[in-house]
Structure formats: structure tokens, C-alpha cells
Design a protein around this motif. Structure first.
Motif: not given
Length: 235
Positions: A3-8
Motif C-alpha cells: 500500500v502506498e497511502r492510507a486515508y479515511a
């Protein structure tokens, strides 16, 4: 990389209500968290939100918050956290394949409080060994496939030399195509060359270097002169 980016995303929330009251959670909502290296350490004081953050990342990938692999979902019968159910990822090609098909997903969430139970449940911890030995045995024998491996204070059961061995396993896992996200208080683990370090606290989240970590500074000072700390605590 997996994974390269986590967001919410959440339309509205009460900043006085947990977990939205935690500064690093608000930073995640505002800007997301980009991963720039195969091993990422999340560092902060107790109560800073690092465990809340890594648990939500594990849940977002489909790993049980109790601890375990994707094939042992929700063994604890706990519902996903309010943050975990909102986590989404921008993934690398291998990660996109994993997220698209449950059968293709590989990973493990290892938390200090439940590590031995989770490893034993999945047949990864050999009998008649200590907590720390079982943990390292699982790494040597089972944590080798490309996947997302999320850890919460794995150093809790490990001696100094075992922490050094764990660093070697993390490095090999990263070189074999795996990705590690680890919440820790350990100045040993965070010294892994090439690792990304995210320090969380009242400021939210920020990238830093090992030499600039507050925990490294405190350990260095304490080992040089314990009394300078202990005189404030002991009569």
C-alpha cells in the motif's frame, strides 16, 4: 510495496469524541498517510494514538483487530472500530490484486497483548517456548510472503538480542516484497536503515529521523546519567 497511502473520509465528527479527538487521527482524515518505504515505524508516547492508528490500518486491510491473519477475521467477535471501517488504501499493483480478491490477500496483525494467542491459534507458535521465542519463530518460518504485516509494540516480549534479530527479519521481509507498519517505543527497532519513521503526538503526524526522535534522546540521556531522571521520581 503493498500500500502506498492510507486515508479515511468522514463528513462530520466531534473533535471531543474518541477517536476523532486524537490528533494523529485528525491528521489522517485531513491529509492521509503516505508510505514511502517498505518498513514504517509509528512512534509516540502512551496515549498519542499510535495503537489506534495501526489497529485501524490492520482493520482496513481486513485483519482481525484481536490479532491474526486475514483468514481469521474477527476471532474476537469485535466489530471494526469507527476509524477502521473507514480506512481506504491507494495500493501498489501487488496490493491492488490483494485488495480486489480476498483469497489473494496476505498479511498479519500482531499486537503485544494477544500475540502468543494469535500465533498459537494459527499454528505458528511452536510448543514449549517463551512468548518471545514463539514470536521470532513465527517470523523465521511463516512471515516471509509478500503482504501487509502490521505490528503493535512487538518489542514487549523481546530481549535486546531478540530485538536485533527481529530487525533482521523485518529487513528480509521487506526485501522479499512484504511491507511492515509497526507501532513501537523501541530505539532499537526504529534504527533499521531505510525505514520511514512517523512520530505522532499533539502535533498530529510528522516524519522524522532516528536521531531526532524524542525517545532516542531520552534513552541516550538516561543511560548516560540515570540519576538525572530518577531524582525527579525517587525520594
Amino acid at each position: 510495496m503493498i500500500v502506498e497511502r492510507a486515508y479515511a473520509h468522514i463528513v462530520s465528527y466531534d473533535t471531543n469524541e474518541w477517536p476523532w479527538s486524537v490528533p494523529c487521527v485528525r491528521s489522517l482524515l485531513a491529509d492521509g498517510l503516505r508510505f514511502t518505504a517498505p518498513v514504517t515505524f509509528v512512534v509516540g508516547e502512551n496515549g498519542s494514538g499510535k495503537s489506534t492508528l495501526v489497529e485501524a490500518l490492520a482493520e482496513g486491510f481486513g485483519l482481525d483487530s484481536w490479532g491474526g491473519s486475514h483468514s481469521w477475521r474477527y476471532a474476537s467477535h469485535r466489530a471494526k472500530s469507527a476509524l477502521g471501517e473507514r480506512i481506504r488504501f491507494d495500493a501498489a499493483p501487488r496490493g491492488r490484486r490483494m485488495l480486489a480478491a480476498w483469497s489473494a490477500r496476505t498479511g498479519f496483525f500482531l499486537r503485544a497483548e494477544t500475540a502468543l494467542d494469535a500465533l498459537t491459534r494459527e499454528g505458528l507458535a511452536p510448543e514449549a517456548v517463551s512468548h518471545g521465542e514463539g514470536f521470532l519463530a513465527a517470523f523465521r518460518d511463516s512471515f516471509s510472503q509478500p503482504g501487509l504485516y502490521v505490528m503493535d509494540e512487538p518489542e514487549a516480549a523481546l530481549s535486546f538480542s531478540s530485538c536485533l534479530e527481529l530487525i533482521g527479519h523485518m529487513d528480509q521481509l521487506a526485501k522479499s516484497g512484504g511491507q511492515v507498519v509497526c507501532a513501537t517505543h523501541s530505539p532499537l527497532l526504529t534504527a533499521l536503515p531505510g525505514a520511514d519513521i512517523i512520530e505522532v503526538g499533539e502535533h498530529g503526524m510528522r516524519r522524522t529521523s532516528w536521531r531526532d526522535l524524542a525517545l532516542v534522546d531520552h534513552w541516550r540521556r538516561y543511560l548516560a546519567e540515570p540519576h538525572s531522571y530518577l531524582r525527579h521520581i525517587l525520594d
